[in-house]
Design a protein around this motif. Structure first.
Motif, short mmCIF file in Angstrom:
data_model
loop_
_atom_site.label_atom_id
_atom_site.label_comp_id
_atom_site.label_asym_id
_atom_site.label_seq_id
_atom_site.Cartn_x
_atom_site.Cartn_y
_atom_site.Cartn_z
N GLY A 16 0.80 -1.22 0.00
CA GLY A 16 0.00 0.00 0.00
C GLY A 16 0.83 1.27 0.00
N ASP A 17 2.12 1.16 -0.32
CA ASP A 17 2.98 2.34 -0.38
C ASP A 17 2.74 3.16 -1.64
OD1 ASP A 17 4.13 1.61 2.02
OD2 ASP A 17 5.76 0.49 1.07
N VAL A 18 2.24 2.50 -2.68
CA VAL A 18 1.84 3.22 -3.90
C VAL A 18 0.40 2.87 -4.21
CG1 VAL A 18 4.18 3.29 -4.87
CG2 VAL A 18 2.66 1.38 -5.46
N ALA A 19 -0.28 3.80 -4.83
CA ALA A 19 -1.69 3.57 -5.16
C ALA A 19 -1.86 2.85 -6.48
CB ALA A 19 -2.43 4.91 -5.21
N MET A 20 -0.86 2.97 -7.36
CA MET A 20 -0.98 2.43 -8.70
C MET A 20 0.36 1.91 -9.22
SD MET A 20 -3.45 5.38 -10.36
CE MET A 20 -2.72 6.72 -9.39
N ALA A 21 0.29 0.96 -10.15
CA ALA A 21 1.48 0.45 -10.82
C ALA A 21 1.08 -0.11 -12.17
CB ALA A 21 2.16 -0.63 -9.98
N VAL A 22 1.89 0.12 -13.16
CA VAL A 22 1.66 -0.48 -14.48
C VAL A 22 2.24 -1.88 -14.43
CG1 VAL A 22 2.15 -0.34 -16.95
CG2 VAL A 22 1.67 1.75 -15.64
N ASP A 23 1.41 -2.88 -14.68
CA ASP A 23 1.86 -4.27 -14.53
C ASP A 23 1.03 -5.17 -15.44
OD1 ASP A 23 3.29 -6.43 -13.54
OD2 ASP A 23 3.11 -5.80 -11.46
N GLY A 24 1.33 -6.45 -15.41
CA GLY A 24 0.63 -7.39 -16.28
C GLY A 24 -0.01 -8.53 -15.53
N PRO A 25 -0.75 -9.39 -16.22
CA PRO A 25 -1.49 -10.46 -15.55
C PRO A 25 -0.62 -11.45 -14.80
CG PRO A 25 -1.58 -10.69 -17.95
CD PRO A 25 -1.02 -9.34 -17.66
N TRP A 26 0.68 -11.52 -15.15
CA TRP A 26 1.57 -12.43 -14.44
C TRP A 26 1.75 -12.04 -12.97
CZ3 TRP A 26 2.82 -9.16 -18.43
CH2 TRP A 26 3.56 -8.01 -18.08
N ASP A 27 1.41 -10.80 -12.60
CA ASP A 27 1.58 -10.36 -11.22
C ASP A 27 0.26 -10.25 -10.45
OD1 ASP A 27 4.26 -10.23 -10.63
OD2 ASP A 27 4.55 -8.21 -11.43
N ILE A 28 -0.81 -10.72 -11.02
CA ILE A 28 -2.11 -10.66 -10.33
C ILE A 28 -2.06 -11.42 -9.02
CG2 ILE A 28 -4.52 -11.39 -10.42
CD1 ILE A 28 -4.42 -10.81 -13.45
N GLU A 29 -1.62 -12.67 -9.08
CA GLU A 29 -1.60 -13.49 -7.87
C GLU A 29 -0.57 -12.96 -6.88
OE1 GLU A 29 -3.93 -15.72 -7.18
OE2 GLU A 29 -4.74 -15.04 -9.09
N GLY A 30 0.54 -12.47 -7.38
CA GLY A 30 1.55 -11.90 -6.50
C GLY A 30 1.03 -10.69 -5.76
N ALA A 31 0.32 -9.82 -6.46
CA ALA A 31 -0.23 -8.62 -5.83
C ALA A 31 -1.28 -8.99 -4.78
CB ALA A 31 -0.85 -7.71 -6.89
N ARG A 32 -2.11 -9.94 -5.10
CA ARG A 32 -3.19 -10.32 -4.18
C ARG A 32 -2.66 -10.98 -2.91
NH1 ARG A 32 -7.67 -12.69 -8.51
NH2 ARG A 32 -8.90 -10.78 -8.66
N ALA A 33 -1.39 -11.35 -2.92
CA ALA A 33 -0.80 -11.97 -1.73
C ALA A 33 -0.39 -10.93 -0.69
CB ALA A 33 0.42 -12.81 -2.12
N GLY A 34 -0.47 -9.64 -1.04
CA GLY A 34 -0.03 -8.59 -0.14
C GLY A 34 -1.10 -8.13 0.84
N LYS A 35 -0.66 -7.44 1.91
CA LYS A 35 -1.58 -7.00 2.95
C LYS A 35 -2.60 -5.98 2.44
CE LYS A 35 1.45 -3.35 4.81
NZ LYS A 35 2.20 -2.89 6.00
N ALA A 36 -2.23 -5.21 1.40
CA ALA A 36 -3.15 -4.22 0.87
C ALA A 36 -4.32 -4.87 0.14
CB ALA A 36 -2.42 -3.27 -0.08
N PHE A 37 -4.18 -6.17 -0.18
CA PHE A 37 -5.22 -6.84 -0.96
C PHE A 37 -5.70 -8.12 -0.26
CE2 PHE A 37 -2.45 -4.48 -3.89
CZ PHE A 37 -3.37 -3.55 -4.35
N LYS A 38 -5.76 -8.04 1.09
CA LYS A 38 -6.36 -9.16 1.81
C LYS A 38 -7.78 -9.38 1.31
CE LYS A 38 -3.62 -8.85 6.05
NZ LYS A 38 -3.63 -8.59 7.51
N ASP A 39 -8.45 -8.26 1.01
CA ASP A 39 -9.71 -8.33 0.27
C ASP A 39 -9.33 -8.27 -1.20
OD1 ASP A 39 -12.10 -8.06 -1.00
OD2 ASP A 39 -12.69 -6.19 -0.01
N LYS A 40 -9.37 -9.40 -1.88
CA LYS A 40 -8.90 -9.47 -3.26
C LYS A 40 -9.64 -8.50 -4.18
CE LYS A 40 -7.10 -14.18 -3.10
NZ LYS A 40 -7.10 -15.51 -3.75
#
Length: 425
Positions: free
Chosen positions: A265-289
Motif C-alpha cells: 500500500g505504499d503506492v496507489a498504482m502500478a503499471v503491470d501485467g497479468p503475471w503479477d495478479i496473484e503476487g499482488a493479491r498476496a499482499g496486505k493491501a489486498f487481503k480483500d482481493k
C-alpha cells in the motif's frame, strides 16, 4: 512476461521433476523418443515463469509424464532475467541446452535467426492452429516458418488500490497527465505515492511511447522512429512524473520493488501485467482481493497503447528427443492446459476456444485483459527485436538521473538503432 523484457531477480535454478540441480543438454532418447511408436526418453524443460507461477507449471509438466509414463520430464525453473543468455550460451556451445523452453515472444525470431530452434511446421507440436488468436501467432513466425507454439498472451494494465483512490477522492486516471494532477491529493489523503514507475525495464517505457503516437521502428518500411517528437515526449513524461514526486522509481530490482510497494500500500498504482495478479493479491493491501482494480494503462497526449507480450514454447534444434519434445509442446499449449493455467493463475490463453469456457469467460481479469490484448500494439517481430530494448534502458536511466535531456536520450537511442539495423533509415 514476458512479458517484454520483464526482469526477475536471478535466483538459483530450481530443479523439479528430475530433482536435478541443473539442466542437462537435450534428451537421452537416441531413437527420437519414439521406440515402437511409444514416446520415451528425457525431455528437459526450461520454465521461465515467476515465483507465483512456477508451482503450477511444474504440476502441469507432471501431467505430461502421466500421459507418457516412459518419458522423463526434467523440469528446471530458470529466472527470466537469466534465461535468454543461458539459452544462447548453451545452444551456441552445443552443450546444456533444454529440449523445450518457455520462450518470451521477442526471443523467438532472434533464436531462430541463430539456428537454435527447430521449425515446427508439419510436426506434432502444432495442433488446431486455427484455434490460436491471430495476434498470438505473429511472434512464432520467422522467414515463413513457425518456430514456436503460443502459450500465454498478455499486455500491460494499470493495477490500482481501490481503497486508496477512494480515500483520496480521485478517479482512476485515463492519462498520465490526470495521474500527475491527482498525485498530491493521493499523498495528502493517504500518505501513498501515486505511481511506481518501472525505470529499470524498457518494456515499461513503451506505453509512454505509444501514448505519444510513437513506436521504436517501422519494420515494414525499415525506418527508425524512436528519435522523433513522440520519443522525446515519452522520455519527458517519465522524467516529469518522477521529478514531481507523482511517481517513485528504482534503477534496479523494479520487479520486486514495484510489487512490494503495491502489496504494502505504499503506492496507489502500478503499471503491470497479468503475471503479477496473484503476487499482488498476496499482499496486505489486498487481503480483500476485490480491492485490486485493473484499468487500461493511462494514455499520453495523443493516444493510448500497451505492448503485446506473452510466452511461447520452442524446441531446441539440437534436441536428441525431438518427437517427445514436439508432443510436450503440443500438451503444454493445449486448450486443456491453457484453461487450467487461467483458472489457477489468471494468465490469458492463446486459444480462442478456451475463452468460451464459462470459468475462463467469467474470470474477472480475463474480462479486462482480453479486450486489452485485442487492442495491444504488436511489436516488431524481427531478429533484432529484443536488442532494441537495451538502448532504451540506458537512456531511461540517464534521463531519470539527469545525465541526459529527453532530446539527447531520443537521439542517442535512434543512433544506436541505426548501428544495430544497418539497412534502416
Amino acid at each position: 512476461m514476458r512479458r517484454g523484457i520483464r526482469g526477475i531477480t536471478a535466483t538459483a535454478l530450481v530443479a523439479g521433476l528430475a530433482l536435478a540441480a541443473a539442466a542437462c543438454g537435450g534428451g537421452d532418447g537416441g531413437d527420437g523418443g519414439n521406440s515402437g511408436g511409444e514416446l520415451s526418453g528425457t525431455v528437459t524443460f526450461w520454465d521461465t515463469s515467476n515465483d507465483a507461477e512456477k508451482a503450477t507449471y511444474r504440476k502441469l509438466a507432471e501431467g505430461f509424464q502421466k500421459q507418457h509414463p516412459k518419458v522423463h520430464v526434467k523440469y528446471v525453473n530458470v529466472p527470466f532475467g537469466d534465461a535468454n543468455a543461458k539459452f544462447k550460451n548453451a545452444a551456441g556451445g552445443n552443450s546444456g541446452a533444454p529440449d523445450v523452453m518457455r520462450t518470451e515472444v521477442a526471443w523467438v525470431a532472434d533464436f531462430a535467426n541463430l539456428g537454435y530452434l527447430a521449425p515446427l511446421d508439419g510436426t506434432p507440436a502444432l495442433d488446431k492452429t486455427d484455434d490460436y488468436l491471430p495476434q498470438a501467432v505473429g511472434s512464432t513466425k520467422f522467414k515463413g516458418k513457425t518456430y514456436a507454439a503460443p502459450q500465454v498472451i498478455d499486455t500491460l494494465g494499470l493495477f490500482y488500490n481501490k481503497k486508496l483512490l477512494k480515500d483520496a477522492g480521485v478517479e482512476v486516471p485515463k492519462s498520465f497527465d490526470e495521474l500527475a494532477k491527482s498525485a498530491k491529493k493521493i499523498k495528502a489523503k493517504t500518505g501513498a505515492t501515486a505511481l511506481y514507475l518501472r525505470g529499470d525495464d524498457p518494456y515499461w517505457f513503451l506505453p509512454y511511447l505509444y501514448g505519444e503516437g510513437g513506436d521504436m521502428v517501422n519494420a515494414r518500411d525499415k525506418v527508425v522512429e524512436i528519435d522523433d517528437g513522440a520519443g522525446v515526449k515519452a522520455f519527458k513524461t517519465i522524467k516529469d512524473l518522477v521529478d514531481s514526486k507523482a511517481a517513485v522509481t528504482d534503477a534496479t530490482d523494479g520487479q520486486e520493488n514495484q510489487l512490494k510497494a503495491l502489496k504494502d500500500g505504499d503506492v496507489a498504482m502500478a503499471v503491470d501485467g497479468p503475471w503479477d495478479i496473484e503476487g499482488a493479491r498476496a499482499g496486505k493491501a489486498f487481503k480483500d482481493k476485490k480491492n485490486l482494480g485493473v484499468a487500461p494503462v493511462p494514455g499520453g497526449s495523443s493516444a493510448q497503447g500497451s505492448p503485446q507480450g506473452g510466452w511461447n514454447l520452442s524446441v531446441y534444434a539440437g534436441s536428441k528427443n525431438l518427437q517427445a519434445s514436439y508432443a510436450f509442446v503440443n500438451y503444454m499449449s493445449s486448450a486443456k492446459v491453457q484453461q487450467e493455467t487461467n483458472e489457477k493463475l489468471s494468465l490469458l490463453p492463446t486459444r480462442k476456444s478456451v475463452y468460451a469456457v464459462p470459468a475462463v469467460k467469467n474470470n474477472e481479469m480475463v474480462k479486462f485483459f482480453k479486450p486489452a490484448v485485442d487492442g495491444a500494439v504488436q511489436r516488431p517481430w524481427i531478429a533484432e527485436g529484443n536488442s532494441l530494448f537495451e538502448p532504451i534502458k540506458v537512456q531511461m536511466n540517464k534521463v531519470l538521473t539527469g545525465a541526459a535531456t529527453p532530446e539527447q536520450a531520443a537521439k542517442a537511442t535512434g543512433d544506436a538503432y541505426r548501428k544495430l539495423l544497418k539497412d534502416y533509415k
